[in-house]
Design a protein around this motif. Structure first.
Motif, short mmCIF file in Angstrom:
data_model
loop_
_atom_site.label_atom_id
_atom_site.label_comp_id
_atom_site.label_asym_id
_atom_site.label_seq_id
_atom_site.Cartn_x
_atom_site.Cartn_y
_atom_site.Cartn_z
N LEU A 191 -0.14 2.79 9.75
CA LEU A 191 -0.91 1.93 8.87
C LEU A 191 -0.20 0.59 8.77
O LEU A 191 1.01 0.55 8.54
CB LEU A 191 -1.03 2.52 7.46
N GLU A 227 -5.54 0.21 10.70
CA GLU A 227 -5.10 1.50 11.23
C GLU A 227 -4.83 1.40 12.72
O GLU A 227 -5.60 0.79 13.44
CB GLU A 227 -6.18 2.56 11.01
N THR A 240 -8.38 5.94 4.49
CA THR A 240 -8.01 5.70 5.88
C THR A 240 -8.09 7.04 6.59
O THR A 240 -8.27 8.08 5.95
CB THR A 240 -6.58 5.15 6.01
#
Length: 93
Positions: A11, A4, A35
């Motif tokens: 991403l 990240e 995430t």
């Protein structure tokens, strides 16, 4: 598999995957994993001398992050918004 970059709202997928894991006709997958942008699932498949990478995301508030593919020994690719798969050919070193 997934990195990240929150400051860029990005991403990075497939970074650090050994080339030996990718063989013709074989598929590997990862996820779903969480995430800060939401859950993402990735599938990588060797086919016709190329590699196809597909992903699906359940993004928070429907806001898709930028997606960048960094599969070792392949050219880095930035996905277009709304795109959920990319086909890569090996980079000539």
């Amino acid at each position: 598999f997934v990195l990240e970059e929150e400051s860029e709202r990005k991403l990075i997928l497939c970074s650090g995957i050994p080339g030996a894991w990718i063989s013709e006709g074989a598929a590997i997958s990862f996820g779903p994993t969480l995430t800060s942008f939401g859950a993402v699932k990735i599938q990588i498949k060797g086919q016709n001398g190329k590699v196809k990478i597909q992903w699906t995301g359940d993004w928070h508030k429907g806001k898709e992050p930028l997606i960048e593919i960094r599969l070792p020994n392949f050219v880095r690719v930035q996905a277009k918004p709304g795109e959920n798969s990319i086909e890569l050919t090996r980079e000539i070193l």
